[in-house]
Scaffold this motif. Structure first.
Motif, PDB file in Angstrom:
ATOM      1  N   SER A   1     -11.459  -3.430 -10.646  1.00  0.00           N
ATOM      2  CA  SER A   1     -10.323  -2.550 -10.376  1.00  0.00           C
ATOM      3  C   SER A   1      -9.638  -2.067 -11.648  1.00  0.00           C
ATOM      4  O   SER A   1      -8.578  -1.438 -11.570  1.00  0.00           O
ATOM      5  CB  SER A   1      -9.303  -3.278  -9.488  1.00  0.00           C
TER       6      SER A   1
ATOM      7  N   ALA B   1       0.816  -1.216   0.000  1.00  0.00           N
ATOM      8  CA  ALA B   1       0.000   0.000   0.000  1.00  0.00           C
ATOM      9  C   ALA B   1       0.851   1.269   0.000  1.00  0.00           C
ATOM     10  O   ALA B   1       0.395   2.336  -0.424  1.00  0.00           O
ATOM     11  CB  ALA B   1      -0.936   0.002   1.201  1.00  0.00           C
TER      12      ALA B   1
ATOM     13  N   ARG C   1      -8.790  -2.510  -2.581  1.00  0.00           N
ATOM     14  CA  ARG C   1      -7.642  -1.626  -2.452  1.00  0.00           C
ATOM     15  C   ARG C   1      -6.396  -2.263  -3.057  1.00  0.00           C
ATOM     16  O   ARG C   1      -5.581  -1.594  -3.705  1.00  0.00           O
ATOM     17  CB  ARG C   1      -7.390  -1.293  -0.979  1.00  0.00           C
ATOM     18  N   TYR C   2      -6.250  -3.566  -2.864  1.00  0.00           N
ATOM     19  CA  TYR C   2      -5.059  -4.269  -3.344  1.00  0.00           C
ATOM     20  C   TYR C   2      -4.969  -4.226  -4.871  1.00  0.00           C
ATOM     21  O   TYR C   2      -3.951  -3.810  -5.435  1.00  0.00           O
ATOM     22  CB  TYR C   2      -5.099  -5.714  -2.857  1.00  0.00           C
TER      23      TYR C   2
ATOM     24  N   LYS D   1      -4.528  -0.744  -6.261  1.00  0.00           N
ATOM     25  CA  LYS D   1      -3.158  -0.285  -6.103  1.00  0.00           C
ATOM     26  C   LYS D   1      -2.266  -0.855  -7.202  1.00  0.00           C
ATOM     27  O   LYS D   1      -1.450  -0.133  -7.803  1.00  0.00           O
ATOM     28  CB  LYS D   1      -2.634  -0.688  -4.723  1.00  0.00           C
TER      29      LYS D   1
ATOM     30  N   ASN E   1      -9.764  -6.311   1.833  1.00  0.00           N
ATOM     31  CA  ASN E   1      -8.746  -5.430   1.259  1.00  0.00           C
ATOM     32  C   ASN E   1      -8.507  -5.655  -0.227  1.00  0.00           C
ATOM     33  O   ASN E   1      -7.669  -4.970  -0.821  1.00  0.00           O
ATOM     34  CB  ASN E   1      -7.425  -5.605   2.005  1.00  0.00           C
TER      35      ASN E   1
END
Length: 441
Positions: A352, A263, A288-289, A292, A285
């Protein structure tokens, strides 16, 4: 205060139970009782394979708490021993057929109740293990989650310990067996090469490996594909090993490594790999993972996610339920880990900003890989105990044997998913076939 059952009564009771189950189960092992008597559990047992029980309290403990964790605790603390072979051999020897198990139903329940009574109040053999994770082992609350603590609990057991079973490349993820008769080292080399091919690595490509382990992939990518590769890890032991390896191989101009949480990492890359990493971060998560990772890729850059998966569940409630084998892993091996079905992983990737191109199952490859690991660790028992103690050694042997069994029967799986970062319009730039993956090495 226990009921007045004599030691001889307990011996005769357990012998009768074992004799009753031996005929229908017909397994290839014997049981050694605490007085030295040996009872075969089949007609033609392997004379070397024997399960040793330390005392009547073992039977009483299993009767009062008949759970997987109880069995593992008894094994880890030495109250149950597997003599004459490793746990892989015992797993094979203890296998029974459906017909065998059906015959068990014919055994008199009244006899079983009568013969187990002498053990109901036998002194417990369960004791607290010293190697469990002491904090929140599940880690579903992101505010309390400490990724570095989870990673260091598992990976900082020590490099010398991992060297006992992983193989020369120190690969702690699934090998790739082009032939089921190949060695573990060959399979791990072929795994590294297959990942590089799936990433379509070219000389000069900037590559990031998230959770880089002991540096095998980033060094392979540089040596054999000319990539400029960087690895990140939260393990102090892995970082020290990888840094030394890079210097030893003379790759300091091409390969680098740092201790860093994904992160917090910054940079832009052509290719990104996540090999055995996403299992550690928790499903909450995942958005977000993967977001990212997407943010660090050039348009149409390629990422590969290699991860253990569980079966899909019919309801959210059943998906959140922690089964006994998972509880054991969370407490003693992999705190903070969580598995997801591969379909959920591809959904997160697409949401994502990735276009998914390829999904491949490596379940059977992992069944064989973990079998090799378990056998290697068992063969180095004395050294392992010297390094980490008898309790942790037994916990790890049990974990690796259980993993091999889980991958063999399909209760857990392993997938590689390849995706590209979506651009606003146009083609992906991926080849029309998989031929590039299988060209002659």
């Amino acid at each position: 205060m226990g009921l007045p059952f004599s030691a001889e009564t307990q011996i005769q009771s357990i012998k009768q139970i074992l004799h009753e189950v031996a005929e229908p189960l017909d397994m290839n092992v014997s049981v050694r009782l605490w007085n030295g008597d040996v009872v075969p559990l089949g007609q033609h047992v392997d004379s070397d394979l024997c399960i040793a029980i330390s005392g009547p309290g073992v039977i009483g403990t299993l009767l009062r708490w008949p759970t997987l964790e109880t069995l593992v605790r008894l094994y880890a603390t030495g109250h149950i021993e597997f003599e004459g072979g490793d746990l892989i051999e015992f797993s094979a020897a203890l296998k029974t057929t459906r017909a065998n198990r059906q015959h068990l139903k014919k055994i008199s329940k009244a006899m079983v109740v009568k013969r187990t009574l002498p053990f109901i109040f036998a002194k417990s053999k369960v004791s607290d293990l010293q190697q469990g994770f002491s904090d929140d082992m599940v880690g579903r609350n992101e505010a309390k989650r400490k990724n570095s603590d989870y990673i260091q609990f598992h990976y900082d057991v020590g490099n010398e310990f991992y060297k006992l079973f992983l193989g020369k490349e120190m690969q702690y993820t699934c090998g790739y067996f082009r032939d089921w008769n190949n060695s573990l080292d060959q399979a791990q080399h072929d795994k590294l090469d297959m990942i590089c091919r799936k990433l379509r690595l070219q000389p000069g490509d900037k590559m990031l490996d998230i959770g880089c382990g002991w540096g095998g992939l980033i060094c392979h990518a540089a040596k054999h594909y000319g990539a400029k590769s960087h690895g990140i890890t939260l393990s102090n032991e892995q970082y020290a090993y990888t840094k030394a390896k890079i210097e030893q191989l003379g790759l300091t101009d091409q390969v680098s490594v740092e201790i860093c949480d994904y992160a917090d990492h910054t940079g832009t890359y052509d290719k990104i790999s996540s090999i055995g990493m996403s299992e550690h971060i928790g499903i909450a998560n995942y958005p977000r993972y993967f977001a990212k990772i997407n943010s660090m890729l050039h348009d149409r850059g390629i990422m590969l996610n290699h991860a253990i998966a569980r079966r899909a569940k019919p309801t959210a409630r059943s998906a959140r339920k922690i089964r006994p084998e998972r509880k054991f892993l969370l407490k003693y091996i992999f705190p903070g880990s969580e598995l997801t079905p591969v379909g959920m992983t591809t959904d997160f990737m697409e949401n994502s900003g990735f276009e998914v191109h390829d999904v491949e199952s490596w379940r059977e490859h992992y069944a064989l890989t973990t079998k090799f690991w378990c056998q290697n660790l068992s063969a180095n028992k004395e050294k392992a105990i010297e390094l980490v103690g008898a309790e942790r050694y037994r916990l790890w042997v049990a974990y690796l044997a259980g993993a091999s069994g889980g991958f063999t029967n399909g209760s857990i799986k392993l997938y590689q998913v390849v995706g590209t970062k979506r651009a606003s319009k146009g083609l992906s730039g991926m080849p029309p076939t998989r031929d590039h993956l299988y060209r002659a090495a």
